[in-house]
Each structure stands twice: as structure tokens, then as C-alpha cells.
Design a protein around this motif. Structure first.
Motif, PDB file in Angstrom:
ATOM      1  N   GLU A 167       0.731  -1.070   0.463  1.00  0.00           N
ATOM      2  CA  GLU A 167      -0.086   0.248  -0.044  1.00  0.00           C
ATOM      3  C   GLU A 167       0.481   1.306  -0.040  1.00  0.00           C
ATOM      4  OE1 GLU A 167      -2.413  -0.502   2.943  1.00  0.00           O
ATOM      5  OE2 GLU A 167      -3.534  -1.910   2.698  1.00  0.00           O
ATOM      6  N   LEU A 168       1.890   0.773  -0.854  1.00  0.00           N
ATOM      7  CA  LEU A 168       2.948   2.483  -0.226  1.00  0.00           C
ATOM      8  C   LEU A 168       2.583   3.148  -0.913  1.00  0.00           C
ATOM      9  CD1 LEU A 168       6.058   2.779  -0.959  1.00  0.00           C
ATOM     10  CD2 LEU A 168       6.061   3.138  -3.150  1.00  0.00           C
ATOM     11  N   TRP A 169       2.429   4.445  -0.402  1.00  0.00           N
ATOM     12  CA  TRP A 169       1.898   6.405  -0.769  1.00  0.00           C
ATOM     13  C   TRP A 169       2.069   6.142  -1.680  1.00  0.00           C
ATOM     14  CZ3 TRP A 169       4.419   7.990   4.328  1.00  0.00           C
ATOM     15  CH2 TRP A 169       3.773   7.450   5.830  1.00  0.00           C
ATOM     16  N   PRO A 170       1.282   7.146  -2.624  1.00  0.00           N
ATOM     17  CA  PRO A 170       1.016   7.523  -3.909  1.00  0.00           C
ATOM     18  C   PRO A 170       2.378   8.410  -4.446  1.00  0.00           C
ATOM     19  CG  PRO A 170      -1.039   7.751  -3.577  1.00  0.00           C
ATOM     20  CD  PRO A 170      -0.093   7.040  -2.868  1.00  0.00           C
ATOM     21  N   GLU A 171       2.901   9.344  -2.987  1.00  0.00           N
ATOM     22  CA  GLU A 171       3.430  10.221  -2.708  1.00  0.00           C
ATOM     23  C   GLU A 171       4.741  10.034  -2.524  1.00  0.00           C
ATOM     24  OE1 GLU A 171       1.017  10.891   1.211  1.00  0.00           O
ATOM     25  OE2 GLU A 171       1.042   9.972  -0.767  1.00  0.00           O
ATOM     26  N   GLU A 212       6.005   6.983  -3.963  1.00  0.00           N
ATOM     27  CA  GLU A 212       5.900   6.456  -5.183  1.00  0.00           C
ATOM     28  C   GLU A 212       6.309   8.114  -6.362  1.00  0.00           C
ATOM     29  OE1 GLU A 212       4.228   3.650  -9.015  1.00  0.00           O
ATOM     30  OE2 GLU A 212       3.136   4.091  -7.290  1.00  0.00           O
ATOM     31  N   THR A 213       6.412   8.896  -6.380  1.00  0.00           N
ATOM     32  CA  THR A 213       6.020   9.425  -6.451  1.00  0.00           C
ATOM     33  C   THR A 213       7.565  10.247  -6.600  1.00  0.00           C
ATOM     34  OG1 THR A 213       3.948   9.890  -7.277  1.00  0.00           O
ATOM     35  CG2 THR A 213       5.441  11.981  -7.854  1.00  0.00           C
ATOM     36  N   MET A 214       7.694  10.162  -5.278  1.00  0.00           N
ATOM     37  CA  MET A 214       8.870  10.803  -5.130  1.00  0.00           C
ATOM     38  C   MET A 214      10.711   9.969  -5.595  1.00  0.00           C
ATOM     39  SD  MET A 214      11.986  10.948  -2.747  1.00  0.00           S
ATOM     40  CE  MET A 214      11.020   9.907  -1.261  1.00  0.00           C
ATOM     41  N   LEU A 215      10.451   9.152  -5.723  1.00  0.00           N
ATOM     42  CA  LEU A 215      11.387   7.530  -5.468  1.00  0.00           C
ATOM     43  C   LEU A 215      11.581   8.384  -6.929  1.00  0.00           C
ATOM     44  CD1 LEU A 215      10.712   4.976  -2.887  1.00  0.00           C
ATOM     45  CD2 LEU A 215      12.491   6.674  -3.578  1.00  0.00           C
ATOM     46  N   LYS A 216      10.397   8.386  -8.643  1.00  0.00           N
ATOM     47  CA  LYS A 216      10.440   8.231  -9.799  1.00  0.00           C
ATOM     48  C   LYS A 216      11.272   9.702  -9.445  1.00  0.00           C
ATOM     49  CE  LYS A 216       6.825   4.686 -10.477  1.00  0.00           C
ATOM     50  NZ  LYS A 216       5.753   4.402 -11.214  1.00  0.00           N
ATOM     51  N   ASP A 217      10.984  10.801  -9.211  1.00  0.00           N
ATOM     52  CA  ASP A 217      11.818  12.045  -9.170  1.00  0.00           C
ATOM     53  C   ASP A 217      12.906  12.181  -9.362  1.00  0.00           C
ATOM     54  OD1 ASP A 217       8.512  12.763 -10.674  1.00  0.00           O
ATOM     55  OD2 ASP A 217       8.498  14.197  -8.674  1.00  0.00           O
ATOM     56  N   HIS A 218      13.637  11.123  -8.519  1.00  0.00           N
ATOM     57  CA  HIS A 218      14.586  11.506  -7.751  1.00  0.00           C
ATOM     58  C   HIS A 218      15.391  10.681  -8.476  1.00  0.00           C
ATOM     59  CE1 HIS A 218      13.726  13.770  -4.835  1.00  0.00           C
ATOM     60  NE2 HIS A 218      14.820  14.033  -4.751  1.00  0.00           N
ATOM     61  N   GLY A 219      15.275   9.376  -9.770  1.00  0.00           N
ATOM     62  CA  GLY A 219      15.437   9.086 -10.878  1.00  0.00           C
ATOM     63  C   GLY A 219      15.269   7.705 -10.686  1.00  0.00           C
ATOM     64  N   GLU A 237      24.171  11.085  -7.398  1.00  0.00           N
ATOM     65  CA  GLU A 237      23.757  11.747  -6.549  1.00  0.00           C
ATOM     66  C   GLU A 237      22.253  12.756  -6.606  1.00  0.00           C
ATOM     67  OE1 GLU A 237      26.514  13.646  -5.011  1.00  0.00           O
ATOM     68  OE2 GLU A 237      27.415  11.870  -5.088  1.00  0.00           O
ATOM     69  N   VAL A 238      21.898  12.363  -7.392  1.00  0.00           N
ATOM     70  CA  VAL A 238      20.252  12.880  -7.636  1.00  0.00           C
ATOM     71  C   VAL A 238      19.659  11.903  -6.053  1.00  0.00           C
ATOM     72  CG1 VAL A 238      17.484  13.285  -8.568  1.00  0.00           C
ATOM     73  CG2 VAL A 238      19.971  14.235  -9.843  1.00  0.00           C
ATOM     74  N   TYR A 239      19.918  10.746  -6.420  1.00  0.00           N
ATOM     75  CA  TYR A 239      19.134   9.784  -5.894  1.00  0.00           C
ATOM     76  C   TYR A 239      19.763  10.034  -4.032  1.00  0.00           C
ATOM     77  CZ  TYR A 239      17.772   5.603  -2.788  1.00  0.00           C
ATOM     78  OH  TYR A 239      17.376   4.865  -2.102  1.00  0.00           O
ATOM     79  N   LYS A 240      20.982  10.765  -3.723  1.00  0.00           N
ATOM     80  CA  LYS A 240      21.098  11.044  -2.342  1.00  0.00           C
ATOM     81  C   LYS A 240      20.284  11.945  -1.609  1.00  0.00           C
ATOM     82  CE  LYS A 240      25.953   9.385  -3.289  1.00  0.00           C
ATOM     83  NZ  LYS A 240      27.548  10.093  -2.945  1.00  0.00           N
ATOM     84  N   GLN A 241      19.193  12.745  -2.210  1.00  0.00           N
ATOM     85  CA  GLN A 241      18.055  13.295  -1.766  1.00  0.00           C
ATOM     86  C   GLN A 241      17.165  13.253  -1.524  1.00  0.00           C
ATOM     87  OE1 GLN A 241      18.470  16.718  -5.246  1.00  0.00           O
ATOM     88  NE2 GLN A 241      20.416  16.878  -5.331  1.00  0.00           N
ATOM     89  N   VAL A 242      16.988  11.851  -2.018  1.00  0.00           N
ATOM     90  CA  VAL A 242      15.744  11.166  -1.219  1.00  0.00           C
ATOM     91  C   VAL A 242      15.642  11.980   0.184  1.00  0.00           C
ATOM     92  CG1 VAL A 242      14.814   9.271  -1.295  1.00  0.00           C
ATOM     93  CG2 VAL A 242      15.078   9.385  -3.681  1.00  0.00           C
ATOM     94  N   SER A 243      16.626  11.273   0.871  1.00  0.00           N
ATOM     95  CA  SER A 243      16.673  11.612   1.920  1.00  0.00           C
ATOM     96  C   SER A 243      16.274  12.614   2.608  1.00  0.00           C
ATOM     97  CB  SER A 243      18.060  10.292   3.478  1.00  0.00           C
ATOM     98  OG  SER A 243      18.945  11.493   2.725  1.00  0.00           O
ATOM     99  N   ASP A 244      16.247  13.561   2.347  1.00  0.00           N
ATOM    100  CA  ASP A 244      16.208  15.356   2.980  1.00  0.00           C
ATOM    101  C   ASP A 244      14.702  15.029   2.063  1.00  0.00           C
ATOM    102  OD1 ASP A 244      18.935  15.358   2.792  1.00  0.00           O
ATOM    103  OD2 ASP A 244      19.604  15.749   1.313  1.00  0.00           O
ATOM    104  N   THR A 245      13.982  14.889   1.808  1.00  0.00           N
ATOM    105  CA  THR A 245      12.727  14.855   1.783  1.00  0.00           C
ATOM    106  C   THR A 245      11.319  14.836   2.919  1.00  0.00           C
ATOM    107  OG1 THR A 245      11.563  12.438   0.650  1.00  0.00           O
ATOM    108  CG2 THR A 245      12.964  14.331  -0.428  1.00  0.00           C
ATOM    109  N   ASP A 246      10.523  15.575   2.927  1.00  0.00           N
ATOM    110  CA  ASP A 246       9.195  15.270   3.933  1.00  0.00           C
ATOM    111  C   ASP A 246       9.061  14.261   4.149  1.00  0.00           C
ATOM    112  OD1 ASP A 246       9.869  17.799   5.070  1.00  0.00           O
ATOM    113  OD2 ASP A 246       9.232  19.090   4.282  1.00  0.00           O
ATOM    114  N   ILE A 247       8.703  13.661   3.193  1.00  0.00           N
ATOM    115  CA  ILE A 247       7.986  12.121   2.929  1.00  0.00           C
ATOM    116  C   ILE A 247       8.813  11.086   2.740  1.00  0.00           C
ATOM    117  CG2 ILE A 247       7.909  12.192  -0.108  1.00  0.00           C
ATOM    118  CD1 ILE A 247       4.570  11.200   2.045  1.00  0.00           C
ATOM    119  N   CYS A 248      10.509  11.220   2.657  1.00  0.00           N
ATOM    120  CA  CYS A 248      10.694  10.001   3.374  1.00  0.00           C
ATOM    121  C   CYS A 248      11.102   9.952   4.691  1.00  0.00           C
ATOM    122  CB  CYS A 248      11.991  10.406   2.375  1.00  0.00           C
ATOM    123  SG  CYS A 248      13.260   9.292   3.159  1.00  0.00           S
TER     124      CYS A 248
END
Length: 104
Positions: A24-28, A30-37, A62-73
Motif C-alpha cells: 500500500e505504498l503511498w502514491p506520494e 512512489e512519485t518522490m522516488l521516481k522524481d529522484h531517478g 547524486e540525485v538519489y542521495k537527496q531522497v533522505s532530505d525529503t519530508d515524505i521520506c
């Protein structure tokens, strides 16, 4: 494309809940992960130990490393914290693996 792998650990009494939350992964999220490549992401469970093996494809590390800085993560980490071994910031205790073989 970069292939990334890591090992984490889920508590043995939380396998079903861990799977349910990912089913039941949250759509937001999934979107954030895809937005980060992230183009592919799989997690496998070794039931005997609770080890999780994560395998993903990312466009740019380098783009993927920014995932951990997102609010949704950070919200996801807090949601998953009761189910698995985590660090003080709720991030999963995770060990990156070194690739030693790849057949294409």
C-alpha cells in the motif's frame, strides 16, 4: 543507470505488516522516488533471519542521495520505524553491498 543494493532488517514478528505497508505504498512516496531517478526498486526477505535485500536502479546517484532530505521520506521512515532496525533519525539501519558479479 546505477544498480544499488543494500541489506536491512525487519523484526520477525513484523513480516506481514512490513509487506502490507509496501503493498500500500503511498502514491506520494512512489512519485518522490521516481522524481529522484528510481526506475526499479525491489525488496526481498530472508525469512530465517529477517534480512531484507533491497535492489534498485537509479539514474544519477547524486540525485538519489537527496531522497533522505525529503519530508515524505522522513514521514515514511517514522511510519516504518516500529517494524525494523532503525537509526536515531528513524532511517533504516542499512549496509550497502558491493557488486562482485553481474551477468548482462
Amino acid at each position: 543507470m546505477v544498480r544499488k543494493t543494500s541489506v536491512m532488517k525487519v523484526y520477525k514478528d513484523q513480516y506481514a505488516e512490513y509487506k502490507r505497508r509496501h503493498d500500500e505504498l503511498w502514491p506520494e512516496m512512489e512519485t518522490m522516488l521516481k522524481d529522484h531517478g528510481v526506475s526499479e526498486y525491489s525488496i526481498f526477505l530472508l525469512e530465517e533471519t529477517g534480512q531484507l535485500f533491497a535492489y534498485l536502479h537509479v539514474e544519477d546517484e547524486e540525485v538519489y542521495k537527496q531522497v533522505s532530505d525529503t519530508d515524505i521520506c522522513r514521514k515514511w521512515w517514522a511510519y516504518m520505524e516500529p517494524l525494523m532496525e532503525t537509526n536515531e533519525d528513524n532511517s533504516p539501519v542499512s549496509t550497502d553491498l558491493e557488486e562482485v558479479f553481474y551477468l548482462k
